[in-house]
Design an enzyme around this catalytic site. Structure first.
Site, mmCIF file in Angstrom:
data_model
loop_
_atom_site.group_PDB
_atom_site.id
_atom_site.type_symbol
_atom_site.label_atom_id
_atom_site.label_comp_id
_atom_site.label_asym_id
_atom_site.label_seq_id
_atom_site.Cartn_x
_atom_site.Cartn_y
_atom_site.Cartn_z
ATOM 1 N N TYR A 17 -4.063 2.304 10.598
ATOM 2 C CA TYR A 17 -3.713 1.527 9.405
ATOM 3 C C TYR A 17 -2.508 0.629 9.716
ATOM 4 O O TYR A 17 -2.518 -0.562 9.449
ATOM 5 C CB TYR A 17 -3.414 2.467 8.227
ATOM 6 C CG TYR A 17 -2.862 1.742 7.040
ATOM 7 C CD1 TYR A 17 -3.672 0.888 6.278
ATOM 8 C CD2 TYR A 17 -1.528 1.881 6.669
ATOM 9 C CE1 TYR A 17 -3.159 0.194 5.195
ATOM 10 C CE2 TYR A 17 -1.009 1.204 5.591
ATOM 11 C CZ TYR A 17 -1.829 0.350 4.852
ATOM 12 O OH TYR A 17 -1.314 -0.324 3.784
ATOM 13 N N GLU A 39 -2.978 1.271 -4.286
ATOM 14 C CA GLU A 39 -1.530 1.394 -4.514
ATOM 15 C C GLU A 39 -1.227 1.986 -5.883
ATOM 16 O O GLU A 39 -0.282 2.752 -6.029
ATOM 17 C CB GLU A 39 -0.831 0.036 -4.352
ATOM 18 C CG GLU A 39 -0.816 -0.500 -2.937
ATOM 19 C CD GLU A 39 0.063 0.278 -1.960
ATOM 20 O OE1 GLU A 39 0.797 1.203 -2.368
ATOM 21 O OE2 GLU A 39 -0.017 -0.046 -0.769
ATOM 22 N N TRP A 47 1.347 7.846 0.878
ATOM 23 C CA TRP A 47 0.292 6.914 1.264
ATOM 24 C C TRP A 47 -0.766 7.593 2.129
ATOM 25 O O TRP A 47 -1.947 7.281 2.044
ATOM 26 C CB TRP A 47 0.898 5.697 1.958
ATOM 27 C CG TRP A 47 -0.123 4.663 2.290
ATOM 28 C CD1 TRP A 47 -0.470 4.225 3.524
ATOM 29 C CD2 TRP A 47 -0.965 3.931 1.378
ATOM 30 N NE1 TRP A 47 -1.467 3.273 3.439
ATOM 31 C CE2 TRP A 47 -1.785 3.071 2.128
ATOM 32 C CE3 TRP A 47 -1.100 3.924 -0.009
ATOM 33 C CZ2 TRP A 47 -2.727 2.221 1.556
ATOM 34 C CZ3 TRP A 47 -2.041 3.071 -0.586
ATOM 35 C CH2 TRP A 47 -2.837 2.235 0.204
#
Length: 185
Positions: A17, A39, A47
């Site tokens: 990522y 988000e 995350w």
């Protein structure tokens, strides 16, 4: 061995990522909506939790097709609340639907969501020069401004911290630390 930003763990998913997505400018509305949805679900969570569930989110939310999501009936909302593969927060699931509807309204007004969101940075990434963890902010005056505008339009779960993380993810700001191999030279 490549030196990465301080927040990247030894997780291959996190590394991929970081190396291939985070901080890369995104101008495509479909991808912008995907990151906005992810988000907003990330608010209050890590995350990596969201990344680990990303494919589940993709399946549950029709590949992040905001046109479909905007039209979800109550039955789909209820089924999402039963889906153990995603974050089953009632308010966040509802916000995904509401935000998809508002996303389309912004597109109508500005031609695309990309035109709207990138207008805050004149269409170009802001390249920051952060050296260490302590330098990287959680919010900025710009994320405050965007958050306020989105909230005024009715978007949910778009506080300044969420918006700054979104800005980092979609490359509106490049917050790779100066010692990271992804820092622009």
């Amino acid at each position: 061995m490549r030196h990465r930003c301080f927040w990247v763990t030894d997780s291959k998913l996190y590394q991929e990522y970081h190396d291939n997505e985070w901080g890369e400018p995104v101008y495509d509305d479909a991808t912008l909506y995907e990151f906005l949805l992810l988000e907003t679900f990330q608010a209050g969570l890590s995350w990596i939790t969201i990344l680990n569930k990303r494919e589940n989110f993709r399946k549950a939310f029709d590949s992040f097709d905001y046109h479909k999501i905007a039209k979800y009936p109550e039955s789909k909302y209820q089924s999402l609340l039963q889906d153990a593969g995603i974050i089953r927060n009632k308010l966040k699931v509802r916000s995904a639907i509401t935000n998809a509807q508002l996303f389309i309204e912004v597109q109508k007004e500005f031609g695309s969501f990309s035109n709207f969101i990138w207008s805050y940075t004149d269409g170009k990434p802001i390249i920051n020069q952060f050296h260490k963890r302590e330098d990287v902010p959680a919010t900025t005056a710009l994320s405050d401004k965007i958050s306020k505008d989105l909230k005024k339009r009715g978007f949910k779960f778009v506080g300044s911290t969420v918006i700054y993380a979104f800005m980092q993810a979609v490359g509106m700001v490049n917050d790779h630390t100066t010692d990271c191999f992804k820092y622009p030279s």
